[in-house]
Design a protein around this motif. Sequence first.
Motif, PDB file in Angstrom:
ATOM      1  N   UNK A   4       1.864  -7.824 -13.609  1.00 49.90           N
ATOM      2  CA  UNK A   4       2.781  -6.932 -12.904  1.00 49.90           C
ATOM      3  C   UNK A   4       1.982  -5.950 -12.075  1.00 49.90           C
ATOM      4  N   UNK A   5       2.388  -5.770 -10.821  1.00 49.88           N
ATOM      5  CA  UNK A   5       1.801  -4.748  -9.973  1.00 49.88           C
ATOM      6  C   UNK A   5       2.918  -3.933  -9.349  1.00 49.88           C
ATOM      7  N   UNK A   6       2.668  -2.645  -9.186  1.00 51.76           N
ATOM      8  CA  UNK A   6       3.676  -1.797  -8.563  1.00 51.76           C
ATOM      9  C   UNK A   6       2.998  -0.616  -7.895  1.00 51.76           C
ATOM     10  N   UNK A   7       3.684  -0.073  -6.931  1.00 52.30           N
ATOM     11  CA  UNK A   7       3.221   1.114  -6.237  1.00 52.30           C
ATOM     12  C   UNK A   7       4.410   1.882  -5.702  1.00 52.30           C
ATOM     13  N   UNK A   8       4.286   3.206  -5.654  1.00 48.93           N
ATOM     14  CA  UNK A   8       5.388   4.042  -5.189  1.00 48.93           C
ATOM     15  C   UNK A   8       4.808   5.241  -4.454  1.00 48.93           C
ATOM     16  N   UNK A   9       5.478   5.665  -3.395  1.00 44.46           N
ATOM     17  CA  UNK A   9       5.084   6.855  -2.644  1.00 44.46           C
ATOM     18  C   UNK A   9       6.317   7.695  -2.366  1.00 44.46           C
ATOM     19  N   UNK A  10       6.224   8.979  -2.665  1.00 41.64           N
ATOM     20  CA  UNK A  10       7.254   9.958  -2.323  1.00 41.64           C
ATOM     21  C   UNK A  10       6.631  10.933  -1.336  1.00 41.64           C
ATOM     22  N   UNK A  11       7.340  11.207  -0.261  1.00 40.14           N
ATOM     23  CA  UNK A  11       6.778  12.068   0.775  1.00 40.14           C
ATOM     24  C   UNK A  11       7.883  12.886   1.428  1.00 40.14           C
ATOM     25  N   UNK A  12       7.594  14.162   1.626  1.00 39.15           N
ATOM     26  CA  UNK A  12       8.528  15.041   2.339  1.00 39.15           C
ATOM     27  C   UNK A  12       7.769  15.708   3.476  1.00 39.15           C
ATOM     28  N   UNK A  13       7.910  15.165   4.692  1.00 37.17           N
ATOM     29  CA  UNK A  13       7.242  15.710   5.867  1.00 37.17           C
ATOM     30  C   UNK A  13       8.292  16.359   6.756  1.00 37.17           C
ATOM     31  N   UNK A  14       8.128  17.653   7.004  1.00 40.53           N
ATOM     32  CA  UNK A  14       9.106  18.418   7.765  1.00 40.53           C
ATOM     33  C   UNK A  14       8.427  19.223   8.868  1.00 40.53           C
ATOM     34  N   UNK A  15       9.177  19.445   9.932  1.00 41.92           N
ATOM     35  CA  UNK A  15       8.726  20.300  11.031  1.00 41.92           C
ATOM     36  C   UNK A  15       9.083  21.741  10.686  1.00 41.92           C
ATOM     37  N   UNK A  67      11.876   0.723   1.323  1.00 43.45           N
ATOM     38  CA  UNK A  67      11.469   1.943   2.006  1.00 43.45           C
ATOM     39  C   UNK A  67      12.701   2.697   2.454  1.00 43.45           C
ATOM     40  N   UNK A  68      12.556   4.000   2.585  1.00 41.98           N
ATOM     41  CA  UNK A  68      13.680   4.840   2.945  1.00 41.98           C
ATOM     42  C   UNK A  68      13.922   4.910   4.440  1.00 41.98           C
ATOM     43  N   UNK A  69      14.953   5.618   4.810  1.00 44.44           N
ATOM     44  CA  UNK A  69      15.339   5.816   6.200  1.00 44.44           C
ATOM     45  C   UNK A  69      14.261   6.582   6.955  1.00 44.44           C
ATOM     46  N   UNK A  70      14.052   6.211   8.224  1.00 42.87           N
ATOM     47  CA  UNK A  70      13.150   6.973   9.085  1.00 42.87           C
ATOM     48  C   UNK A  70      13.903   7.347  10.354  1.00 42.87           C
ATOM     49  N   UNK A  71      13.628   8.556  10.846  1.00 38.95           N
ATOM     50  CA  UNK A  71      14.192   8.998  12.115  1.00 38.95           C
ATOM     51  C   UNK A  71      13.247   8.618  13.242  1.00 38.95           C
ATOM     52  N   UNK A  72      13.813   8.385  14.421  1.00 35.69           N
ATOM     53  CA  UNK A  72      13.050   7.904  15.560  1.00 35.69           C
ATOM     54  C   UNK A  72      12.753   8.989  16.579  1.00 35.69           C
ATOM     55  N   UNK A 107       0.841  -1.200   0.000  1.00 33.34           N
ATOM     56  CA  UNK A 107       0.000   0.000   0.000  1.00 33.34           C
ATOM     57  C   UNK A 107       0.872   1.244   0.000  1.00 33.34           C
ATOM     58  N   UNK A 108       0.958   1.966  -1.095  1.00 38.34           N
ATOM     59  CA  UNK A 108       1.759   3.193  -1.109  1.00 38.34           C
ATOM     60  C   UNK A 108       1.245   4.207  -0.088  1.00 38.34           C
ATOM     61  N   UNK A 109       2.175   4.880   0.583  1.00 36.71           N
ATOM     62  CA  UNK A 109       1.824   5.932   1.520  1.00 36.71           C
ATOM     63  C   UNK A 109       1.519   5.456   2.915  1.00 36.71           C
ATOM     64  N   UNK A 144      10.532   7.911   0.895  1.00 37.65           N
ATOM     65  CA  UNK A 144      10.165   7.134  -0.293  1.00 37.65           C
ATOM     66  C   UNK A 144       9.909   5.687   0.104  1.00 37.65           C
ATOM     67  N   UNK A 145       8.979   5.056  -0.590  1.00 32.27           N
ATOM     68  CA  UNK A 145       8.728   3.632  -0.423  1.00 32.27           C
ATOM     69  C   UNK A 145       8.056   3.121  -1.692  1.00 32.27           C
TER      70      UNK A 145
END
Length: 670
Positions: free
Chosen positions: A544-555, A599-604, A82-84, A576-577
């Motif tokens: 073939x199935x594919x899904x992609x999500x790009x997201x830029x969430x900033x404080x 999926x990309x890096x996430x900060x904790x 599920x993208x996003x 990104x994922x």
Amino acid sequence: MTSLRLCPDLPRALGALTLAGLGPLAQAQDPTAPPSVLPAITVTAHKQAQRIEAVAASVTVHDGELLDADGVDRLETLEQITPGLSFQPFGQAGVHSAVMRGVSAQFFSFSSSTLLLVDGVPTLMAQGFEDGLLGVERVEVLRGPQSTLYGRNAEAGVINIQTRQPGNTPRSAVSAGLSSRSGRSLRMELSRPLVQDTLYASFAGDWSRQDGFIDNLETGRRADDRRREQQKLALRWTPDSRTDATLRYARQAFDDGAALWGSPSARRATVRSGTPSWNRSSGDTASLNLARELGGSLSLHSVTAYNLYRDRVQQDTDFEPADRLHIARDHRFRSLSQELRIEDRDARAPWLLGLYADRDNHDLLNVQQMAATSLRSPATLQGHGMALFANGSLPLTARWTLQAGARVERHAIEFQPRGQDRQSTRSTPVSPRLALQYQPGAATALHASLSRGVRAGGFNVFVPAAGYAAYAPEKLQSLELGVKGTLANQRLRYSASLYRMRMDDMQVQQMPQPGLVYITNAARGHATGAELELDWLLGEGWQLQSGMALNRTRLDRFRDGSAVYDGHRNPFAPDASGHLVLRHDAAAGWHVQAQLYATGKVHLDAANRYSRPGYGLLNLQAGQRLGRFEIGAYVRNAADRRYDAVGYQNGNVTVYSPPREFGLRLDWRI
């Protein structure tokens, strides 16, 4: 856009043995021939049945038949198809905090940013945010604010699970599995008419257990063994052609060892814990869904629900032989809700008007074992709310449609620590939504929407030093542009969306020491992103199935004492994922499938000091149909990738990622 093709040949789909976590692909209508077109999809995303192309929102649909055949039995696995959508790394079964489009929530706020809805029963917090996807008809994942129809805590989206209705057609299914680390599982489903055309019943059950992978060097045993069970019962009554009532009961229970936690300074997947750590949580849900045709295109719908979840946990936090530091919880969360709505299913201008009310009664007990003392914090947390909502569609021309809705909700919370004065807070959020849809042809639809989402406020229930300070609701404004449709004579389905969101009064977390959590509205932020999904019949049994999500969430702004976190990444939000699935179904009854999820890096934390690295998972599967049986094999995380969350709980904990897993499964369908 669906990431799971709805399968018209149910016997073949039910027999398909696939890997848990992979989106299973379509089977042919004729077992000896590949599918020629992708089927139409109907959803209830806006509480009314609609073709997916008519929904002016970003929706992913997973067909329950294929999820079951694929062995998908964990809610968090949906992030791989599920993208996003993603989930915070926490490591305890039964507690999940979903992250939708980069918007996350704190576990101890007792509220979520994404709402879980199972047969109309809402789960509004991370505790109990779980379902074994047992006997599911479909799962709809709605991205973007859904507070207009679903209320508070549907701030960033909704995961809507619909369980199969029993009917006149009998259904029997049994599935048994073996896997790495002495894993074994048994799932079954039985549905029968008790009185033809009038009374029907169904039962589904799931029992599974698996040894852990974290070695406790103090005891010589594994620390994190897992045992889970779930049952669902339904009794459906249709006394006439205008009335449909279903009474449901569901239970889930866990008997686990420790969470997937360890010390960042220790050798990976090892602890030296002398403190018993366990998770003995359970949940019970009862609901009554009633639908009554009133004549013409009018109908009345009622959903009455009671939900009880007991969060019972003890967890070592220093992972040493002496019992110096540990945490424990014994929380009882009780919720009663009632929704009543009237709707007009007129094909040109459908509308609905609804009333919703709920009451929460939670008993909380939090224990913090420290070096010299044990701090027990018993308290009660009560809440009640009432909402009026409406939604409708108005055709402007043959191609243009206006969709609009609004919700007004009054919500009050009362908190009382044992032996102290009661505190209360109230809010009256308004959640409007406006969407414009354009259909240039039968195979294409474009939409633009403006909407608002709300997450409930609350109290810092375990922070007496701050006077148990209250925090306000979080608010989200969203603008979305989207397009969906089919191409190549309905052999290719696509969906794409762009969005921009602004978050005000963000509920951010500060943790000065392990087990001490403090939440304030000290930040504001924004999220910008794009999502794409494709489902493509390539021919000759290939899909073939594919899904992609790009997201830029900033404080945009966050000051924590002298620390300035302006411009930092929102915790737990990947930039990104995506996933890619390739499957081949042969006329001889065998199939092979490969899936790649990344999926990309996430900060904790808000300081962006600690993180979980980006990673990719390769999942493989194969199966052979033998009449009513199907046998198959799978491997999850074939490359045995490690993606530990190092520095969770303000740098004090590592949440370990599970290792590679092999498995066999035998399905029998009648």
